[in-house]
Write a protein that holds these residues in place. Structure first.
Motif, PDB file in Angstrom:
ATOM      1  N   PRO A 189       0.820  -1.208   0.000  1.00  0.00           N
ATOM      2  CA  PRO A 189       0.000   0.000   0.000  1.00  0.00           C
ATOM      3  C   PRO A 189       0.859   1.266   0.000  1.00  0.00           C
ATOM      4  CG  PRO A 189      -0.769  -1.573   1.645  1.00  0.00           C
ATOM      5  CD  PRO A 189       0.568  -2.054   1.183  1.00  0.00           C
ATOM      6  N   SER A 190       0.378   2.291  -0.645  1.00  0.00           N
ATOM      7  CA  SER A 190       1.067   3.580  -0.627  1.00  0.00           C
ATOM      8  C   SER A 190       1.155   4.097   0.801  1.00  0.00           C
ATOM      9  CB  SER A 190       0.308   4.583  -1.503  1.00  0.00           C
ATOM     10  OG  SER A 190       0.274   4.155  -2.837  1.00  0.00           O
ATOM     11  N   GLY A 191       2.251   4.752   1.107  1.00  0.00           N
ATOM     12  CA  GLY A 191       2.437   5.320   2.432  1.00  0.00           C
ATOM     13  C   GLY A 191       2.998   4.363   3.457  1.00  0.00           C
ATOM     14  N   THR A 192       3.236   3.102   3.081  1.00  0.00           N
ATOM     15  CA  THR A 192       3.824   2.154   4.013  1.00  0.00           C
ATOM     16  C   THR A 192       5.241   2.606   4.371  1.00  0.00           C
ATOM     17  OG1 THR A 192       2.553   0.344   3.039  1.00  0.00           O
ATOM     18  CG2 THR A 192       4.444  -0.262   4.391  1.00  0.00           C
ATOM     19  N   PRO A 193       5.614   2.647   5.647  1.00  0.00           N
ATOM     20  CA  PRO A 193       6.959   3.068   6.029  1.00  0.00           C
ATOM     21  C   PRO A 193       8.034   2.273   5.284  1.00  0.00           C
ATOM     22  CG  PRO A 193       5.578   2.920   7.973  1.00  0.00           C
ATOM     23  CD  PRO A 193       4.767   2.360   6.831  1.00  0.00           C
ATOM     24  N   GLY A 194       9.029   3.004   4.782  1.00  0.00           N
ATOM     25  CA  GLY A 194      10.109   2.384   4.034  1.00  0.00           C
ATOM     26  C   GLY A 194       9.862   2.316   2.540  1.00  0.00           C
ATOM     27  N   PHE A 195       8.645   2.599   2.106  1.00  0.00           N
ATOM     28  CA  PHE A 195       8.284   2.599   0.680  1.00  0.00           C
ATOM     29  C   PHE A 195       8.424   4.037   0.175  1.00  0.00           C
ATOM     30  CE2 PHE A 195       4.380   2.191  -2.352  1.00  0.00           C
ATOM     31  CZ  PHE A 195       5.218   2.305  -3.450  1.00  0.00           C
ATOM     32  N   THR A 196       9.372   4.253  -0.727  1.00  0.00           N
ATOM     33  CA  THR A 196       9.660   5.591  -1.223  1.00  0.00           C
ATOM     34  C   THR A 196       9.376   5.680  -2.717  1.00  0.00           C
ATOM     35  OG1 THR A 196      11.409   5.909   0.425  1.00  0.00           O
ATOM     36  CG2 THR A 196      11.438   7.372  -1.500  1.00  0.00           C
ATOM     37  N   VAL A 197       8.614   6.686  -3.083  1.00  0.00           N
ATOM     38  CA  VAL A 197       8.387   6.992  -4.495  1.00  0.00           C
ATOM     39  C   VAL A 197       9.428   8.016  -4.908  1.00  0.00           C
ATOM     40  CG1 VAL A 197       6.770   7.920  -6.185  1.00  0.00           C
ATOM     41  CG2 VAL A 197       5.921   6.530  -4.282  1.00  0.00           C
ATOM     42  N   GLU A 198      10.280   7.647  -5.859  1.00  0.00           N
ATOM     43  CA  GLU A 198      11.349   8.540  -6.299  1.00  0.00           C
ATOM     44  C   GLU A 198      10.780   9.675  -7.149  1.00  0.00           C
ATOM     45  OE1 GLU A 198      14.193   8.112  -5.049  1.00  0.00           O
ATOM     46  OE2 GLU A 198      14.052   6.047  -4.304  1.00  0.00           O
ATOM     47  N   PRO A 199      11.550  10.754  -7.357  1.00  0.00           N
ATOM     48  CA  PRO A 199      11.064  11.854  -8.196  1.00  0.00           C
ATOM     49  C   PRO A 199      10.660  11.376  -9.588  1.00  0.00           C
ATOM     50  CG  PRO A 199      13.037  12.513  -6.998  1.00  0.00           C
ATOM     51  CD  PRO A 199      12.869  11.039  -6.762  1.00  0.00           C
ATOM     52  N   ALA A 200       9.691  12.059 -10.170  1.00  0.00           N
ATOM     53  CA  ALA A 200       9.205  11.675 -11.498  1.00  0.00           C
ATOM     54  C   ALA A 200      10.341  11.760 -12.521  1.00  0.00           C
ATOM     55  CB  ALA A 200       8.058  12.581 -11.918  1.00  0.00           C
ATOM     56  N   TYR A 201      10.319  10.860 -13.486  1.00  0.00           N
ATOM     57  CA  TYR A 201      11.326  10.876 -14.545  1.00  0.00           C
ATOM     58  C   TYR A 201      11.118  12.075 -15.467  1.00  0.00           C
ATOM     59  CZ  TYR A 201      12.338   5.961 -13.409  1.00  0.00           C
ATOM     60  OH  TYR A 201      12.683   4.796 -12.777  1.00  0.00           O
ATOM     61  N   ARG A 202      12.206  12.560 -16.040  1.00  0.00           N
ATOM     62  CA  ARG A 202      12.141  13.539 -17.135  1.00  0.00           C
ATOM     63  C   ARG A 202      12.148  12.735 -18.434  1.00  0.00           C
ATOM     64  NH1 ARG A 202      16.839  17.317 -17.169  1.00  0.00           N
ATOM     65  NH2 ARG A 202      15.537  18.433 -18.675  1.00  0.00           N
ATOM     66  N   LYS A 203      10.970  12.567 -19.011  1.00  0.00           N
ATOM     67  CA  LYS A 203      10.803  11.646 -20.133  1.00  0.00           C
ATOM     68  C   LYS A 203      10.790  12.365 -21.479  1.00  0.00           C
ATOM     69  CE  LYS A 203       7.013  10.433 -18.236  1.00  0.00           C
ATOM     70  NZ  LYS A 203       5.698   9.858 -17.906  1.00  0.00           N
ATOM     71  N   LEU A 214      10.743   3.310  -7.759  1.00  0.00           N
ATOM     72  CA  LEU A 214      10.285   3.013  -6.400  1.00  0.00           C
ATOM     73  C   LEU A 214      11.401   2.323  -5.636  1.00  0.00           C
ATOM     74  CD1 LEU A 214       6.821   1.416  -7.339  1.00  0.00           C
ATOM     75  CD2 LEU A 214       7.294   3.832  -6.851  1.00  0.00           C
ATOM     76  N   SER A 215      11.495   2.585  -4.355  1.00  0.00           N
ATOM     77  CA  SER A 215      12.469   1.876  -3.524  1.00  0.00           C
ATOM     78  C   SER A 215      11.777   1.351  -2.271  1.00  0.00           C
ATOM     79  CB  SER A 215      13.638   2.792  -3.153  1.00  0.00           C
ATOM     80  OG  SER A 215      13.212   3.880  -2.359  1.00  0.00           O
ATOM     81  N   PHE A 216      12.287   0.218  -1.791  1.00  0.00           N
ATOM     82  CA  PHE A 216      11.708  -0.468  -0.637  1.00  0.00           C
ATOM     83  C   PHE A 216      12.827  -0.796   0.338  1.00  0.00           C
ATOM     84  CE2 PHE A 216       9.493  -1.408  -4.535  1.00  0.00           C
ATOM     85  CZ  PHE A 216       8.167  -1.141  -4.241  1.00  0.00           C
ATOM     86  N   ASP A 217      12.722  -0.232   1.528  1.00  0.00           N
ATOM     87  CA  ASP A 217      13.757  -0.420   2.542  1.00  0.00           C
ATOM     88  C   ASP A 217      13.110  -0.954   3.821  1.00  0.00           C
ATOM     89  OD1 ASP A 217      15.976  -0.383   4.166  1.00  0.00           O
ATOM     90  OD2 ASP A 217      16.156   1.794   4.239  1.00  0.00           O
ATOM     91  N   GLY A 218      13.148  -2.282   3.979  1.00  0.00           N
ATOM     92  CA  GLY A 218      12.529  -2.893   5.154  1.00  0.00           C
ATOM     93  C   GLY A 218      11.039  -2.658   5.240  1.00  0.00           C
ATOM     94  N   VAL A 219      10.365  -2.656   4.106  1.00  0.00           N
ATOM     95  CA  VAL A 219       8.923  -2.382   4.064  1.00  0.00           C
ATOM     96  C   VAL A 219       8.161  -3.598   4.582  1.00  0.00           C
ATOM     97  CG1 VAL A 219       6.964  -1.862   2.574  1.00  0.00           C
ATOM     98  CG2 VAL A 219       9.186  -0.796   2.128  1.00  0.00           C
ATOM     99  N   ARG A 220       7.376  -3.419   5.629  1.00  0.00           N
ATOM    100  CA  ARG A 220       6.613  -4.518   6.228  1.00  0.00           C
ATOM    101  C   ARG A 220       5.148  -4.407   5.817  1.00  0.00           C
ATOM    102  NH1 ARG A 220       9.264  -7.217  10.416  1.00  0.00           N
ATOM    103  NH2 ARG A 220       7.237  -8.039  11.126  1.00  0.00           N
ATOM    104  N   VAL A 221       4.641  -5.485   5.235  1.00  0.00           N
ATOM    105  CA  VAL A 221       3.216  -5.553   4.889  1.00  0.00           C
ATOM    106  C   VAL A 221       2.676  -6.874   5.412  1.00  0.00           C
ATOM    107  CG1 VAL A 221       3.490  -4.110   2.843  1.00  0.00           C
ATOM    108  CG2 VAL A 221       3.662  -6.593   2.626  1.00  0.00           C
ATOM    109  N   PRO A 222       1.381  -6.962   5.694  1.00  0.00           N
ATOM    110  CA  PRO A 222       0.821  -8.211   6.234  1.00  0.00           C
ATOM    111  C   PRO A 222       1.063  -9.400   5.312  1.00  0.00           C
ATOM    112  CG  PRO A 222      -0.740  -6.401   6.454  1.00  0.00           C
ATOM    113  CD  PRO A 222       0.384  -5.892   5.601  1.00  0.00           C
ATOM    114  N   ALA A 223       1.203 -10.573   5.902  1.00  0.00           N
ATOM    115  CA  ALA A 223       1.393 -11.793   5.113  1.00  0.00           C
ATOM    116  C   ALA A 223       0.242 -12.003   4.138  1.00  0.00           C
ATOM    117  CB  ALA A 223       1.521 -12.997   6.045  1.00  0.00           C
ATOM    118  N   GLY A 224      -0.931 -11.503   4.491  1.00  0.00           N
ATOM    119  CA  GLY A 224      -2.100 -11.621   3.631  1.00  0.00           C
ATOM    120  C   GLY A 224      -2.035 -10.764   2.382  1.00  0.00           C
ATOM    121  N   ASN A 225      -0.974  -9.948   2.245  1.00  0.00           N
ATOM    122  CA  ASN A 225      -0.811  -9.123   1.047  1.00  0.00           C
ATOM    123  C   ASN A 225      -0.147  -9.877  -0.097  1.00  0.00           C
ATOM    124  OD1 ASN A 225      -1.816  -7.110   2.718  1.00  0.00           O
ATOM    125  ND2 ASN A 225      -0.440  -5.544   1.895  1.00  0.00           N
TER     126      ASN A 225
END
Length: 391
Positions: A189-203, A214-225
């Motif tokens: 889910p968005s806003g989960t601690p450790g889940f970072t949305v990087e700046p938008a690309y210049r396309k 996107l980067s994920f650093d120790g992001v914890r989500v329920p096993a049911g996810n």
């Protein structure tokens, strides 16, 4: 098979009117400002576009895949960024949950996604795992009743908007008996601690589409996810990509059609040496060849969409859909890129000026040969479908 139903054509007119009234007047500004028009998403939801293939129990129309392709083509004819927002929103956001999600997951996420109150994203590509998606490095380990996710994703559409609710990512969750990585799909889910949305690309193009790393650093989500069966994430996403390739083909048809219309009008009205430029065979033949390419692309696209609907009804094989999707995507994306080059040439110096839509068309086209599997990957899929011994 090669003629859309009256209902499909009626629906096309509805979407075309929406695109003309709510998209076309703002396209140039959105493109110039590189702004994702988040306010348009609920309007598209109200029109039923995000719910075309979703069951009525989640607020959808329970319709066919062909209808989705019609909508994508018509939006893409006016603006590729809005077209890919719908294509990715349904094909890569909703469909994984709809196809592989549990009842609880569907009930939690689908109503808002179908209504256009939220968007979901699909996290497959990584900085070092593009066409070689099996080289995924993102990892998810089970720690008690939670998955802990670490890694990074790249070029993810609809992942950083103010209404993005969840991103489904592929991650290594162990090792298979043959030594290959076990890859599963996990919903973050968005806003989960450790889940970072990087700046938008210049396309180069698709300036009004939302795309982030996107980067994920120790992001914890329920096993049911966990989405679907553990260890089947890679296969699940490959199945989703088959549908996505048909959708991208429809997007390409929309762009090629827009180029054809622009070229035809320019050839009729632009006067050089005392006569319309369309009186010159060099121009008229180029536009005629473009008409052939557009017609072929449209037929291949809707054949693939029809096969997808027939497969859903149990009347056609998945192999047929996979082959048709790759053929349609390869031809249509090539036709779209060629069409923008022809259009720019027909418009001459004006085609190189941002005030004219063909300049935007030219910038938007190239990604169609890359996203949802490069043209080289499509050729590999087609060759395999022919039974050739390719690696």
């Amino acid at each position: 098979m090669f003629e859309l139903s009256e209902e499909h054509e009626d629906f096309r007119r509805v979407v075309r009117e929406f695109a003309a009234e709510r998209v076309a007047p703002h396209v140039a500004q959105w493109d110039e400002e590189h702004r994702f028009p988040v306010e348009l998403v609920p309007e598209m939801g109200d029109l039923g576009l995000f719910g075309l293939v979703a069951p009525e129990e989640y607020g959808g129309a329970g319709g066919d895949f062909t209808s989705l392709c019609v909508a994508i083509e018509e939006l893409g004819r006016v603006d590729q960024s809005v077209g890919i927002t719908l294509s990715a929103g349904v094909g890569l956001g909703i469909n994984p949950i709809l196809t592989f999600g549990s009842t609880e997951q569907k009930e939690r996420w689908l109503p808002d996604l179908v209504a256009g109150r939220a968007l979901a994203a699909f996290g497959l590509t990584e900085p070092e795992a593009g066409s070689d998606a099996g080289a995924t490095r993102t990892r998810a380990r089970l720690d008690g009743d939670a998955w802990v996710v670490d890694g990074a994703k790249a070029f993810i559409t609809n992942s950083g908007t103010s209404i993005t609710s969840v991103v489904t990512v592929t991650a290594r969750t162990g090792e298979r008996p043959d030594g290959r990585p076990e890859i599963s799909a996990v919903m973050v889910p968005s806003g989960t601690p450790g889940f970072t949305v990087e700046p938008a690309y210049r396309k180069l193009g698709w300036h009004a589409s939302d795309t982030h790393g996107l980067s994920f650093d120790g992001v914890r989500v329920p096993a049911g996810n966990l989405l679907g069966e553990r260890g089947r994430g890679f296969h699940q996403f490959l199945a989703i990509l088959d549908d996505g390739r048909i959708a991208i083909s429809a997007l390409a048809v929309g762009l090629a059609q827009a180029c054809l219309e622009a070229c035809t009008e320019q050839a009729r009205t632009r006067v050089a040496f005392g006569r319309p430029i369309g009186a010159n065979q060099g121009v008229s033949f180029a536009v005629a060849d473009l008409a052939v390419a557009v017609e072929a692309a449209r037929l291949l696209t809707y054949k693939a969409a029809w096969l997808k609907d027939e497969h859903t009804a149990g009347r056609r094989s998945l192999a047929e859909v996979k082959q048709a999707a790759a053929i349609a995507k390869l031809h249509s994306s090539t036709a779209a890129v060629d069409a923008t080059r022809v259009a720019t040439q027909v418009f001459g110096g004006s085609g190189f000026i941002e005030e004219y839509p063909v300049a935007r068309f030219y910038r938007d086209a190239k990604i169609l040969e890359i996203g949802e599997g490069t043209s080289e990957v499509q050729r590999l899929v087609i060759a395999r479908g022919l039974g050739l011994p390719v690696d």
